[in-house]
Each structure stands twice: as C-alpha cells, then as structure tokens.
Design an enzyme around this catalytic site. Sequence first.
Site, PDB file in Angstrom:
ATOM      1  N   LYS A  18       0.840  -1.206   0.000  1.00 48.15           N
ATOM      2  CA  LYS A  18       0.000   0.000   0.000  1.00 48.15           C
ATOM      3  C   LYS A  18       0.874   1.255   0.000  1.00 48.15           C
ATOM      4  CE  LYS A  18      -2.404   1.662   3.702  1.00 48.15           C
ATOM      5  NZ  LYS A  18      -2.261   3.127   3.743  1.00 48.15           N
TER       6      LYS A  18
ATOM      7  N   ARG B 158       2.930  -0.951  10.838  1.00 48.91           N
ATOM      8  CA  ARG B 158       4.023  -1.000  11.815  1.00 48.91           C
ATOM      9  C   ARG B 158       4.365  -2.369  12.389  1.00 48.91           C
ATOM     10  NH1 ARG B 158       1.369   3.976  14.769  1.00 48.91           N
ATOM     11  NH2 ARG B 158      -0.383   2.907  13.780  1.00 48.91           N
TER      12      ARG B 158
HETATM   13  O1  C5P Z   1       0.848   0.769  11.224  1.00 47.65           O
HETATM   14  P1  C5P Z   1      -0.582   0.340  11.069  1.00 47.65           P
HETATM   15  O2  C5P Z   1      -0.759  -1.154  10.932  1.00 47.65           O
HETATM   16  O3  C5P Z   1      -1.471   0.939  12.114  1.00 47.65           O
HETATM   17  O4  C5P Z   1      -0.991   0.967   9.649  1.00 47.65           O
HETATM   18  C1  C5P Z   1      -2.302   0.948   9.181  1.00 47.65           C
HETATM   19  C2  C5P Z   1      -2.371   1.615   7.837  1.00 47.65           C
HETATM   20  O5  C5P Z   1      -3.723   1.645   7.447  1.00 47.65           O
HETATM   21  C3  C5P Z   1      -1.843   3.052   7.778  1.00 47.65           C
HETATM   22  O6  C5P Z   1      -1.266   3.238   6.490  1.00 47.65           O
HETATM   23  C4  C5P Z   1      -3.090   3.887   7.930  1.00 47.65           C
HETATM   24  O7  C5P Z   1      -2.996   5.122   7.261  1.00 47.65           O
HETATM   25  C5  C5P Z   1      -4.120   3.002   7.230  1.00 47.65           C
HETATM   26  N1  C5P Z   1      -5.495   3.214   7.644  1.00 47.65           N
HETATM   27  C6  C5P Z   1      -5.929   3.095   8.958  1.00 47.65           C
HETATM   28  N2  C5P Z   1      -7.244   3.329   9.274  1.00 47.65           N
HETATM   29  C7  C5P Z   1      -8.113   3.638   8.318  1.00 47.65           C
HETATM   30  C8  C5P Z   1      -7.685   3.736   6.992  1.00 47.65           C
HETATM   31  C9  C5P Z   1      -6.360   3.518   6.687  1.00 47.65           C
HETATM   32  O8  C5P Z   1      -5.157   2.776   9.851  1.00 47.65           O
HETATM   33  N3  C5P Z   1      -9.376   3.823   8.616  1.00 47.65           N
END
Ligand code: C5P
Length: 230
Positions: free
Chosen positions: A33, A210
Amino acid sequence: MSESKIIVALDYPDHRSALTFVDQIEPQSCKLKVGKELFTRAGPDFVRILVDKGYDVFLDLKFHDIPNTVKNACHAAADLGVWMLNVHALGGRAMLEASVEGRDKSQHSPYLIAVTVLTSMDNQALAEVGISQDAQTQVLRLAKLVDECQLDGVVCSAQEASSLRKQHTDPFLLVTPGIRPESSDKGDQKRVMTPQQAITAGASYLVIGRPITQANEPIAVLNEINQQLS
Ligand code: C5P
C-alpha cells in the site's frame, strides 16, 4: 502458495527506505500500500517501479472531490497499473458513480473501494460534523451506497466486518486496517484484531503497517502471519 491476504502499508518517509523493505520480499509475499505521505514524496514514478517489479499495489489516496475531478483522478490512478485504488464514500452517489466511470476508462481494471467512516472518528467526532447516527450505522449505510454504485468494496475496521458481511457477501471486498498480531504493540490503533480474527470476521484483505515495517525482523513477521493465514 495461495494468494497473500496481507497488504503491507509502506508508511516510510522516502522511497529508499521503502525499497530496502521491498527488495527483501517477493510479489507473492504480500501486496503493497502506497499512501499519501510516500506518494507525495516519491510520486507516480515510485508506484510504477513497484508495479514493474510485479507487485499488486494499493494506491491509498482516498479521493474526495467533485465528481468530474474524482473521475479523472481515478482514470489517472488506474493508468498507473495499480491493483486497487480508493475514494471516500462521503463524496456521495454522483461522485462514486463517477469514480467507477473514471476507473473504467483505463485499460487496466483495478479494484475500486471506498472508505466509509475513518476509524479515527468516534460518535462524538461524527456528531461534531453533523452526523447524528452512530459510527456503525453510518458505516452500514455508506457501504450500501457503495455497493449500489457498483464499487468493489470498502475499507472498514475489522470490528465492523461481521455486520457488513451479513449485508454484503463475497465478492464485495472488506479491506481492514487496525490489525495487530498477538505479540505486537497497538501503537495509536485503538480497536484492533489479530489477523486470524479479522479473516474469521469476514475481512478479504488485511492492511498491516508498523507490526511488520517497524519489527526487528520484518520479513520473519510477514512470513509468520502468512503462515497463520494459509
Ligand atoms: O501501522 P498500522 O498497521 O497501524 O498501519 C495501518 C495503515 O492503514 C496506515 O497506512 C493507515 O494510514 C491506514 N489506515 C488506517 N485506518 C483507516 C484507513 C487507513 O489505519 N481507517
């Protein structure tokens, strides 16, 4: 090997750090992504590099504008050869229909999905912008509109996946962020689920950032989650 359900969020500050990760994996290991930060820094050329390497790329730019602008933006995004792109469902019916039209103008046919309610918004935040329904009701309402406009699915929290699945069966896609393997830190995500729980709840693909990218051994974590889900 079956198709990986993991979409790794390449939330790196620049394309070099992102490529350091990408060069250690293979297109079969996961999808990738590219969000607003990396896209703004590294641009469409970097997206093309990932596509040329054979990766399925989810271009997460969440378009939300007047229908004509979104139509042209979706056409341009699809022309990059990405696997998936997205818009905001709150743009409404005309904008959603225009997004499908724009995507369909391209010779590529990426999945087109819509964000319903950002997982960072709770009922109070919704009330503040004039939405008096609770988040769950609003998600179901917007998902219905998204389905009617013939997009391929929604981004939603894994907590919402099971109620959405009652309303929208496969192949309507449910793409869920907020995923945390048992052992990992929650970070700023509040309502989290493990990869297995999210798939059981009906998620089609899991967005994971992460827990993989910040791990001491990112590839080992990615392989472990793939194994748990296979
Ligand atoms: O690091 P982590 O697993 O929290 O990353 C989640 C990803 O999903 C990030 O790129 C964040 O911007 C994206 N995202 C999110 N919640 C949403 C839409 C997208 O955490 N509702």
